[in-house]
Scaffold this motif. Structure first.
Motif, PDB file in Angstrom:
ATOM      1  N   GLU A 143       0.788  -1.075  -0.204  1.00 18.42           N
ATOM      2  CA  GLU A 143       0.082   0.093  -0.174  1.00 18.42           C
ATOM      3  C   GLU A 143       0.677   1.077   0.033  1.00 18.42           C
ATOM      4  OE1 GLU A 143      -3.599   2.068   2.663  1.00 18.42           O
ATOM      5  OE2 GLU A 143      -2.912   0.267   3.136  1.00 18.42           O
ATOM      6  N   LYS A 144       1.969   1.388   0.802  1.00 17.45           N
ATOM      7  CA  LYS A 144       2.791   2.254   0.928  1.00 17.45           C
ATOM      8  C   LYS A 144       3.294   2.652  -0.559  1.00 17.45           C
ATOM      9  CE  LYS A 144       6.807   4.344   3.203  1.00 17.45           C
ATOM     10  NZ  LYS A 144       7.986   4.087   4.343  1.00 17.45           N
ATOM     11  N   LYS A 145       3.883   1.688  -1.224  1.00 13.66           N
ATOM     12  CA  LYS A 145       4.512   1.707  -2.499  1.00 13.66           C
ATOM     13  C   LYS A 145       3.512   2.255  -3.461  1.00 13.66           C
ATOM     14  CE  LYS A 145       8.317   1.300  -4.871  1.00 13.66           C
ATOM     15  NZ  LYS A 145       9.511   2.112  -4.504  1.00 13.66           N
ATOM     16  N   ARG A 146       2.419   1.756  -3.578  1.00 11.41           N
ATOM     17  CA  ARG A 146       1.411   2.131  -4.504  1.00 11.41           C
ATOM     18  C   ARG A 146       1.075   3.945  -4.239  1.00 11.41           C
ATOM     19  NH1 ARG A 146      -1.464  -2.546  -3.268  1.00 11.41           N
ATOM     20  NH2 ARG A 146      -2.844  -1.611  -1.612  1.00 11.41           N
ATOM     21  N   GLU A 147       0.976   4.149  -2.946  1.00  9.11           N
ATOM     22  CA  GLU A 147       0.694   5.616  -2.611  1.00  9.11           C
ATOM     23  C   GLU A 147       1.983   6.480  -3.243  1.00  9.11           C
ATOM     24  OE1 GLU A 147      -1.846   7.320  -1.375  1.00  9.11           O
ATOM     25  OE2 GLU A 147      -2.981   5.845  -0.787  1.00  9.11           O
ATOM     26  N   LEU A 148       3.059   6.104  -2.888  1.00  7.10           N
ATOM     27  CA  LEU A 148       4.292   6.672  -3.578  1.00  7.10           C
ATOM     28  C   LEU A 148       4.243   6.866  -5.015  1.00  7.10           C
ATOM     29  CD1 LEU A 148       7.107   5.426  -1.109  1.00  7.10           C
ATOM     30  CD2 LEU A 148       5.959   7.787  -1.138  1.00  7.10           C
ATOM     31  N   LEU A 149       3.832   5.602  -5.698  1.00  4.94           N
ATOM     32  CA  LEU A 149       4.070   5.710  -7.278  1.00  4.94           C
ATOM     33  C   LEU A 149       2.654   6.449  -7.810  1.00  4.94           C
ATOM     34  CD1 LEU A 149       4.940   1.760  -7.782  1.00  4.94           C
ATOM     35  CD2 LEU A 149       6.151   4.014  -8.436  1.00  4.94           C
ATOM     36  N   PHE A 150       1.681   6.523  -6.966  1.00  2.84           N
ATOM     37  CA  PHE A 150       0.466   6.931  -7.642  1.00  2.84           C
ATOM     38  C   PHE A 150       0.766   8.654  -7.640  1.00  2.84           C
ATOM     39  CE2 PHE A 150      -3.245   9.941  -6.496  1.00  2.84           C
ATOM     40  CZ  PHE A 150      -4.152   9.343  -7.254  1.00  2.84           C
ATOM     41  N   GLU A 151       1.445   9.304  -6.638  1.00  2.00           N
ATOM     42  CA  GLU A 151       1.908  10.477  -6.796  1.00  2.00           C
ATOM     43  C   GLU A 151       2.875  10.838  -7.964  1.00  2.00           C
ATOM     44  OE1 GLU A 151       0.344  12.762  -5.145  1.00  2.00           O
ATOM     45  OE2 GLU A 151      -0.861  11.366  -3.885  1.00  2.00           O
ATOM     46  N   LEU A 152       3.947   9.915  -8.074  1.00  2.87           N
ATOM     47  CA  LEU A 152       4.845  10.176  -8.847  1.00  2.87           C
ATOM     48  C   LEU A 152       4.145   9.924 -10.469  1.00  2.87           C
ATOM     49  CD1 LEU A 152       7.706  10.189  -9.887  1.00  2.87           C
ATOM     50  CD2 LEU A 152       7.951   7.897  -9.582  1.00  2.87           C
ATOM     51  N   ILE A 153       3.260   8.928 -10.415  1.00  2.00           N
ATOM     52  CA  ILE A 153       2.497   8.884 -11.919  1.00  2.00           C
ATOM     53  C   ILE A 153       1.697  10.288 -12.009  1.00  2.00           C
ATOM     54  CG2 ILE A 153       0.972   7.571 -13.212  1.00  2.00           C
ATOM     55  CD1 ILE A 153       1.834   5.059 -11.579  1.00  2.00           C
ATOM     56  N   MET A 154       1.151  10.505 -11.361  1.00  2.00           N
ATOM     57  CA  MET A 154       0.286  11.885 -11.304  1.00  2.00           C
ATOM     58  C   MET A 154       1.079  12.968 -11.892  1.00  2.00           C
ATOM     59  SD  MET A 154      -3.101  10.927 -11.050  1.00  2.00           S
ATOM     60  CE  MET A 154      -3.906  12.592 -10.814  1.00  2.00           C
ATOM     61  N   GLN A 155       2.261  12.823 -11.137  1.00  2.00           N
ATOM     62  CA  GLN A 155       3.136  14.209 -11.430  1.00  2.00           C
ATOM     63  C   GLN A 155       3.746  13.989 -12.808  1.00  2.00           C
ATOM     64  OE1 GLN A 155       6.076  14.885  -8.609  1.00  2.00           O
ATOM     65  NE2 GLN A 155       7.457  15.964  -9.602  1.00  2.00           N
ATOM     66  N   GLU A 156       4.161  12.870 -13.462  1.00  2.00           N
ATOM     67  CA  GLU A 156       4.927  12.567 -14.658  1.00  2.00           C
ATOM     68  C   GLU A 156       3.985  12.566 -15.739  1.00  2.00           C
ATOM     69  OE1 GLU A 156       8.261  12.757 -14.884  1.00  2.00           O
ATOM     70  OE2 GLU A 156       8.321  13.730 -12.825  1.00  2.00           O
ATOM     71  N   ALA A 157       2.840  11.901 -15.424  1.00  2.00           N
ATOM     72  CA  ALA A 157       2.060  11.640 -16.645  1.00  2.00           C
ATOM     73  C   ALA A 157       1.725  12.670 -17.641  1.00  2.00           C
ATOM     74  CB  ALA A 157       0.655  10.953 -16.134  1.00  2.00           C
ATOM     75  N   VAL A 158       1.542  12.396 -19.017  1.00  2.00           N
ATOM     76  CA  VAL A 158       0.971  13.543 -19.951  1.00  2.00           C
ATOM     77  C   VAL A 158      -0.393  13.696 -19.661  1.00  2.00           C
ATOM     78  CG1 VAL A 158       0.658  13.688 -22.437  1.00  2.00           C
ATOM     79  CG2 VAL A 158       2.892  12.454 -21.691  1.00  2.00           C
ATOM     80  N   ALA A 159      -1.283  12.614 -19.423  1.00  2.00           N
ATOM     81  CA  ALA A 159      -2.512  12.736 -19.005  1.00  2.00           C
ATOM     82  C   ALA A 159      -3.129  11.429 -18.134  1.00  2.00           C
ATOM     83  CB  ALA A 159      -3.178  12.804 -20.424  1.00  2.00           C
ATOM     84  N   VAL A 160      -4.147  11.825 -17.411  1.00  2.00           N
ATOM     85  CA  VAL A 160      -4.906  10.754 -16.615  1.00  2.00           C
ATOM     86  C   VAL A 160      -6.368  10.928 -16.673  1.00  2.00           C
ATOM     87  CG1 VAL A 160      -4.822   9.824 -14.281  1.00  2.00           C
ATOM     88  CG2 VAL A 160      -2.891  10.428 -14.914  1.00  2.00           C
ATOM     89  N   GLY A 161      -6.855   9.818 -16.755  1.00  2.00           N
ATOM     90  CA  GLY A 161      -8.305   9.882 -16.771  1.00  2.00           C
ATOM     91  C   GLY A 161      -8.832   8.958 -15.974  1.00  2.00           C
ATOM     92  N   ILE A 162      -9.859   8.953 -15.178  1.00  2.00           N
ATOM     93  CA  ILE A 162     -10.339   7.898 -14.299  1.00  2.00           C
ATOM     94  C   ILE A 162     -12.082   7.872 -14.578  1.00  2.00           C
ATOM     95  CG2 ILE A 162     -10.978   7.387 -11.854  1.00  2.00           C
ATOM     96  CD1 ILE A 162      -8.511   9.370 -11.110  1.00  2.00           C
ATOM     97  N   GLY A 163     -12.288   6.633 -14.581  1.00  2.00           N
ATOM     98  CA  GLY A 163     -13.865   6.113 -14.754  1.00  2.00           C
ATOM     99  C   GLY A 163     -14.297   5.663 -13.623  1.00  2.00           C
ATOM    100  N   ILE A 164     -15.846   5.930 -13.411  1.00  2.00           N
ATOM    101  CA  ILE A 164     -16.346   5.113 -12.253  1.00  2.00           C
ATOM    102  C   ILE A 164     -17.697   4.834 -12.456  1.00  2.00           C
ATOM    103  CG2 ILE A 164     -16.985   5.533  -9.711  1.00  2.00           C
ATOM    104  CD1 ILE A 164     -14.775   7.545  -9.182  1.00  2.00           C
ATOM    105  N   VAL A 165     -18.075   3.629 -12.220  1.00  2.00           N
ATOM    106  CA  VAL A 165     -19.337   3.218 -12.390  1.00  2.00           C
ATOM    107  C   VAL A 165     -20.032   2.706 -11.202  1.00  2.00           C
ATOM    108  CG1 VAL A 165     -20.877   1.356 -13.830  1.00  2.00           C
ATOM    109  CG2 VAL A 165     -18.955   2.509 -14.999  1.00  2.00           C
TER     110      VAL A 165
END
Length: 224
Positions: A73-95
């Motif tokens: 969980e800790k690694k996912r949280e760190l990578l989440f922030e890194l991906i959000m910072q470095e990504a060209v674009a992020v989209g999230i879908g919720i059903v």
């Protein structure tokens, strides 16, 4: 350059580079805007299904990005922030649960993926999708266990997983007796015990519950 990030170099060894085989094939064909798509929550008894679409920069390697289920969980949280910072674009879908019940979980997962692509601020040139086909007019490839072999899909799996886990913490405050913040809505023994004791909430997937509980009862009878 931030820790954990390197630029792709075909002549240098890199654990992260192995996750770029599909992306590199597309880069070589001139596609630099490659989106990875994955979903989380398909097998849960409770809550919405969440999907993410992520376009990572051409040539960028994130060393520790992998299938979200293989990360702490800790690694996912760190990578989440890194991906959000470095990504060209992020989209999230919720059903939501009502839609899941109405159209079934497979179609709901596909719908969440489609929503995630539509929410990208930049139109991708190609989609790499984890074991699914999205009803959208874009070239795409379905990859079995894609989150274990494609950096783009793995990044999407991390974004979707962390997003849904954070939703589970909020749901846990609404229904604390079920332990949603711990098991995230999956059919653990504690979750099944609480369902038998308290019954389902409005956010439980009623058809899932019937099938899982019936299956568990059958297994218990066979063990007697």
């Amino acid at each position: 350059m931030l820790e954990g990030i390197i630029l792709y170099n075909e002549n240098e060894g890199s654990g992260g580079k192995a996750m770029l085989m599909y992306e590199k094939n597309l880069w070589d064909q001139g596609c630099t805007l490659v989106a990875g798509i994955d979903e989380v929550g398909r097998g849960c008894l409770f809550g919405d299904v969440v999907a993410a679409a992520v376009i990572m920069p051409y040539g960028l390697v994130l060393e520790d990005v992998n299938d979200s289920k293989k990360l702490s969980e800790k690694k996912r949280e760190l990578l989440f922030e890194l991906i959000m910072q470095e990504a060209v674009a992020v989209g999230i879908g919720i059903v939501d649960v009502d839609t899941i019940e109405a159209i079934n979980i497979k179609q709901a997962a596909r719908l969440a993926m489609k929503q995630a692509v539509h929410k990208l601020e930049i139109l991708p040139e190609y989609l790499l999708v984890d074991a699914e086909k999205i009803d959208i007019e874009l070239p795409q490839m379905s990859i079995i266990h894609g989150d274990a072999v494609s950096q783009s899909i793995a990044a999407a799996s991390i974004i979707a997983k962390v997003t849904r886990d954070r939703m589970c913490i909020e749901w846990d405050e609404l229904y604390p007796e079920y332990g949603i913040g711990v098991h995230k809505g999956y059919a653990t023994k504690r979750h099944r015990d609480m369902l038998q004791r308290h019954g389902p909430t409005p956010l439980h997937r009623k058809l899932f519950i019937r099938n899982v509980m019936a299956g568990c009862e059958q297994m218990e009878l066979e063990l007697l």
